[in-house]
Motif scaffolding. Sequence first.
Motif, PDB file in Angstrom:
ATOM      1  N   ARG A   2       9.920   1.129  11.337  1.00 50.41           N
ATOM      2  CA  ARG A   2       9.625   0.111  10.324  1.00 50.41           C
ATOM      3  C   ARG A   2       8.614  -0.912  10.842  1.00 50.41           C
ATOM      4  NH1 ARG A   2      12.541   0.315   5.874  1.00 50.41           N
ATOM      5  NH2 ARG A   2      14.384   1.676   5.867  1.00 50.41           N
ATOM      6  N   TRP A   3       8.712  -1.259  12.108  1.00 52.50           N
ATOM      7  CA  TRP A   3       7.780  -2.227  12.694  1.00 52.50           C
ATOM      8  C   TRP A   3       6.357  -1.697  12.581  1.00 52.50           C
ATOM      9  CZ3 TRP A   3      10.404  -6.187  15.824  1.00 52.50           C
ATOM     10  CH2 TRP A   3       9.545  -7.205  16.259  1.00 52.50           C
ATOM     11  N   CYS A   4       6.159  -0.416  12.969  1.00 47.26           N
ATOM     12  CA  CYS A   4       4.832   0.198  12.895  1.00 47.26           C
ATOM     13  C   CYS A   4       4.298   0.202  11.471  1.00 47.26           C
ATOM     14  CB  CYS A   4       4.883   1.634  13.429  1.00 47.26           C
ATOM     15  SG  CYS A   4       5.099   1.782  15.216  1.00 47.26           S
ATOM     16  N   PHE A   5       5.150   0.613  10.527  1.00 46.84           N
ATOM     17  CA  PHE A   5       4.651   0.744   9.154  1.00 46.84           C
ATOM     18  C   PHE A   5       4.589  -0.585   8.419  1.00 46.84           C
ATOM     19  CE2 PHE A   5       5.396   5.178  10.114  1.00 46.84           C
ATOM     20  CZ  PHE A   5       4.235   5.729   9.601  1.00 46.84           C
ATOM     21  N   ASP A   6       5.383  -1.575   8.838  1.00 48.34           N
ATOM     22  CA  ASP A   6       5.193  -2.923   8.301  1.00 48.34           C
ATOM     23  C   ASP A   6       3.808  -3.444   8.680  1.00 48.34           C
ATOM     24  OD1 ASP A   6       7.660  -3.003   7.128  1.00 48.34           O
ATOM     25  OD2 ASP A   6       8.606  -4.247   8.676  1.00 48.34           O
ATOM     26  N   ILE A   7       3.401  -3.214   9.933  1.00 47.83           N
ATOM     27  CA  ILE A   7       2.072  -3.641  10.383  1.00 47.83           C
ATOM     28  C   ILE A   7       0.986  -2.905   9.591  1.00 47.83           C
ATOM     29  CG2 ILE A   7       0.447  -3.514  12.321  1.00 47.83           C
ATOM     30  CD1 ILE A   7       2.893  -3.970  14.170  1.00 47.83           C
ATOM     31  N   ARG A   8       1.134  -1.588   9.447  1.00 44.49           N
ATOM     32  CA  ARG A   8       0.105  -0.806   8.761  1.00 44.49           C
ATOM     33  C   ARG A   8       0.001  -1.193   7.283  1.00 44.49           C
ATOM     34  NH1 ARG A   8       0.404   5.449  10.176  1.00 44.49           N
ATOM     35  NH2 ARG A   8      -1.778   5.304   9.512  1.00 44.49           N
ATOM     36  N   LYS A   9       1.146  -1.397   6.633  1.00 42.79           N
ATOM     37  CA  LYS A   9       1.124  -1.764   5.218  1.00 42.79           C
ATOM     38  C   LYS A   9       0.549  -3.173   5.022  1.00 42.79           C
ATOM     39  CE  LYS A   9       4.063  -2.099   1.116  1.00 42.79           C
ATOM     40  NZ  LYS A   9       5.452  -1.970   0.583  1.00 42.79           N
ATOM     41  N   THR A  10       0.917  -4.100   5.903  1.00 42.61           N
ATOM     42  CA  THR A  10       0.374  -5.453   5.811  1.00 42.61           C
ATOM     43  C   THR A  10      -1.140  -5.444   5.974  1.00 42.61           C
ATOM     44  OG1 THR A  10       2.421  -6.440   6.640  1.00 42.61           O
ATOM     45  CG2 THR A  10       0.414  -7.762   6.834  1.00 42.61           C
ATOM     46  N   LEU A  11      -1.623  -4.664   6.943  1.00 44.80           N
ATOM     47  CA  LEU A  11      -3.069  -4.534   7.149  1.00 44.80           C
ATOM     48  C   LEU A  11      -3.745  -3.948   5.912  1.00 44.80           C
ATOM     49  CD1 LEU A  11      -5.338  -4.853   9.275  1.00 44.80           C
ATOM     50  CD2 LEU A  11      -4.834  -2.518  10.001  1.00 44.80           C
ATOM     51  N   LEU A  12      -3.129  -2.924   5.343  1.00 42.25           N
ATOM     52  CA  LEU A  12      -3.672  -2.287   4.136  1.00 42.25           C
ATOM     53  C   LEU A  12      -3.815  -3.278   2.989  1.00 42.25           C
ATOM     54  CD1 LEU A  12      -4.317   0.270   2.366  1.00 42.25           C
ATOM     55  CD2 LEU A  12      -1.835   0.462   2.020  1.00 42.25           C
ATOM     56  N   LEU A  13      -2.751  -4.038   2.729  1.00 45.15           N
ATOM     57  CA  LEU A  13      -2.734  -4.905   1.552  1.00 45.15           C
ATOM     58  C   LEU A  13      -3.472  -6.227   1.759  1.00 45.15           C
ATOM     59  CD1 LEU A  13       0.935  -4.285   0.335  1.00 45.15           C
ATOM     60  CD2 LEU A  13      -1.185  -3.219  -0.467  1.00 45.15           C
ATOM     61  N   SER A  14      -3.615  -6.634   3.011  1.00 44.10           N
ATOM     62  CA  SER A  14      -4.290  -7.917   3.257  1.00 44.10           C
ATOM     63  C   SER A  14      -5.762  -7.747   3.618  1.00 44.10           C
ATOM     64  CB  SER A  14      -3.573  -8.683   4.378  1.00 44.10           C
ATOM     65  OG  SER A  14      -3.630  -7.957   5.599  1.00 44.10           O
ATOM     66  N   ALA A  15      -6.078  -6.672   4.364  1.00 44.53           N
ATOM     67  CA  ALA A  15      -7.452  -6.484   4.835  1.00 44.53           C
ATOM     68  C   ALA A  15      -8.168  -5.325   4.159  1.00 44.53           C
ATOM     69  CB  ALA A  15      -7.467  -6.290   6.348  1.00 44.53           C
ATOM     70  N   GLY A  16      -7.446  -4.471   3.462  1.00 49.59           N
ATOM     71  CA  GLY A  16      -8.074  -3.416   2.692  1.00 49.59           C
ATOM     72  C   GLY A  16      -8.001  -2.042   3.325  1.00 49.59           C
ATOM     73  N   VAL A  17      -8.477  -1.059   2.555  1.00 49.48           N
ATOM     74  CA  VAL A  17      -8.354   0.342   2.931  1.00 49.48           C
ATOM     75  C   VAL A  17      -9.124   0.655   4.207  1.00 49.48           C
ATOM     76  CG1 VAL A  17      -8.929   2.695   2.219  1.00 49.48           C
ATOM     77  CG2 VAL A  17      -7.853   1.133   0.592  1.00 49.48           C
ATOM     78  N   ARG A  18     -10.348   0.128   4.344  1.00 48.41           N
ATOM     79  CA  ARG A  18     -11.121   0.445   5.555  1.00 48.41           C
ATOM     80  C   ARG A  18     -10.418  -0.069   6.809  1.00 48.41           C
ATOM     81  NH1 ARG A  18     -15.826   2.301   7.568  1.00 48.41           N
ATOM     82  NH2 ARG A  18     -16.778   2.673   5.519  1.00 48.41           N
ATOM     83  N   ALA A  19      -9.886  -1.254   6.773  1.00 49.73           N
ATOM     84  CA  ALA A  19      -9.184  -1.785   7.946  1.00 49.73           C
ATOM     85  C   ALA A  19      -7.969  -0.939   8.277  1.00 49.73           C
ATOM     86  CB  ALA A  19      -8.779  -3.233   7.700  1.00 49.73           C
ATOM     87  N   TYR A  20      -7.260  -0.498   7.253  1.00 48.96           N
ATOM     88  CA  TYR A  20      -6.089   0.368   7.446  1.00 48.96           C
ATOM     89  C   TYR A  20      -6.502   1.679   8.117  1.00 48.96           C
ATOM     90  CZ  TYR A  20      -2.422   3.683   5.952  1.00 48.96           C
ATOM     91  OH  TYR A  20      -1.470   4.665   5.899  1.00 48.96           O
ATOM     92  N   ILE A  21      -7.563   2.295   7.623  1.00 48.98           N
ATOM     93  CA  ILE A  21      -8.026   3.567   8.195  1.00 48.98           C
ATOM     94  C   ILE A  21      -8.590   3.354   9.595  1.00 48.98           C
ATOM     95  CG2 ILE A  21      -9.759   5.386   7.918  1.00 48.98           C
ATOM     96  CD1 ILE A  21      -9.267   5.165   4.875  1.00 48.98           C
ATOM     97  N   HIS A  22      -9.299   2.238   9.804  1.00 55.81           N
ATOM     98  CA  HIS A  22      -9.866   1.941  11.120  1.00 55.81           C
ATOM     99  C   HIS A  22      -8.770   1.833  12.182  1.00 55.81           C
ATOM    100  CE1 HIS A  22     -12.823   0.531  13.989  1.00 55.81           C
ATOM    101  NE2 HIS A  22     -12.139  -0.583  14.197  1.00 55.81           N
ATOM    102  N   ALA A  23      -7.612   1.320  11.810  1.00 54.76           N
ATOM    103  CA  ALA A  23      -6.510   1.143  12.767  1.00 54.76           C
ATOM    104  C   ALA A  23      -5.750   2.434  13.048  1.00 54.76           C
ATOM    105  CB  ALA A  23      -5.545   0.085  12.244  1.00 54.76           C
ATOM    106  N   THR A  24      -5.897   3.432  12.186  1.00 52.63           N
ATOM    107  CA  THR A  24      -5.065   4.637  12.272  1.00 52.63           C
ATOM    108  C   THR A  24      -5.126   5.335  13.631  1.00 52.63           C
ATOM    109  OG1 THR A  24      -5.084   4.970   9.887  1.00 52.63           O
ATOM    110  CG2 THR A  24      -4.665   6.910  11.250  1.00 52.63           C
ATOM    111  N   PRO A  25      -6.302   5.509  14.259  1.00 49.15           N
ATOM    112  CA  PRO A  25      -6.310   6.188  15.560  1.00 49.15           C
ATOM    113  C   PRO A  25      -5.457   5.505  16.625  1.00 49.15           C
ATOM    114  CG  PRO A  25      -8.526   6.117  14.651  1.00 49.15           C
ATOM    115  CD  PRO A  25      -7.674   5.241  13.784  1.00 49.15           C
ATOM    116  N   LEU A  26      -5.248   4.195  16.513  1.00 42.74           N
ATOM    117  CA  LEU A  26      -4.407   3.503  17.485  1.00 42.74           C
ATOM    118  C   LEU A  26      -2.972   4.009  17.440  1.00 42.74           C
ATOM    119  CD1 LEU A  26      -5.683  -0.148  16.958  1.00 42.74           C
ATOM    120  CD2 LEU A  26      -6.243   1.384  18.859  1.00 42.74           C
ATOM    121  N   PHE A  27      -2.537   4.442  16.278  1.00 44.23           N
ATOM    122  CA  PHE A  27      -1.172   4.943  16.108  1.00 44.23           C
ATOM    123  C   PHE A  27      -1.081   6.449  16.348  1.00 44.23           C
ATOM    124  CE2 PHE A  27      -1.302   1.056  13.595  1.00 44.23           C
ATOM    125  CZ  PHE A  27      -0.115   0.430  13.959  1.00 44.23           C
TER     126      PHE A  27
END
Length: 272
Positions: free
Chosen positions: A126-151
Amino acid sequence: MPIARLPDVDIAYEVIGRGPPLLLVSGLGGAAGYWNPQREALSERFTVILHDHRGTGRSGRPANYSVDLMAADVVGLMDHLGVEKAHFVGHSTGGAIGQVIAIEHPDRLASMVQFASWTTADDHFRWCFDIRKTLLLSAGVRAYIHATPLFLTPPWFIRDNAERLRREEDAAVQAAAPAEILAARIDAILAFDRTAQLSRIRVPTMVLCARDDILTPPHFSEALARHIPGAELVWMEQGGHGCSQVLPQEFNATVLAFLDRQQASAKLRAFG
């Protein structure tokens, strides 16, 4: 890609190779293209069936998302193609989809690989996906996709493949669904829990995970292997959550060895 018109969604799919049917079901990203490093090796011995999940790629974007619905889409695709039974390899969310099918439709699977999957969301998940969802909804789709390789990948893979990852990011942003659909898919996996029924699974199963997976860490695979009767637990020493892309030759050899053994027992007919 051709389209299977199911009751509540159109599913884009592809069929390649010759031999017994093999379903490759991708993770949260949902795109058939995730399996590009596996296409050639697996289609030499199997008829590989790929699809874009509901809400992703070229498939339809309905209002409703759950792992059970995604599992129903796979069964519906099998019906559309006339596939009575198939081998199954599911990555992460694809593994959760496989759990549902193995529990609800055990006669449809000849064998199953649970690759980098999980049982039910714990605090780390949940911690991982709370971070990913927050990034998606606050910073947008590109930021969400940009972070994906880190996970999904180890630090050394990002260091050595930065330009490739940037190109893939641009392509992924162009193909991405709206943020609200991506968020709904995250909510679907956070709600998933079939732990109590895993002991009912009788499909021959290999549980496969990289020891350095930080998104679905090894304790999830250990739990899956413990709950699924007779499951075989296999480790890759490195490669992260996306080890099928990071170390495809090792992954392909491991999966093919299992599938070949299962096909020797199941003796599925060649598809088509």
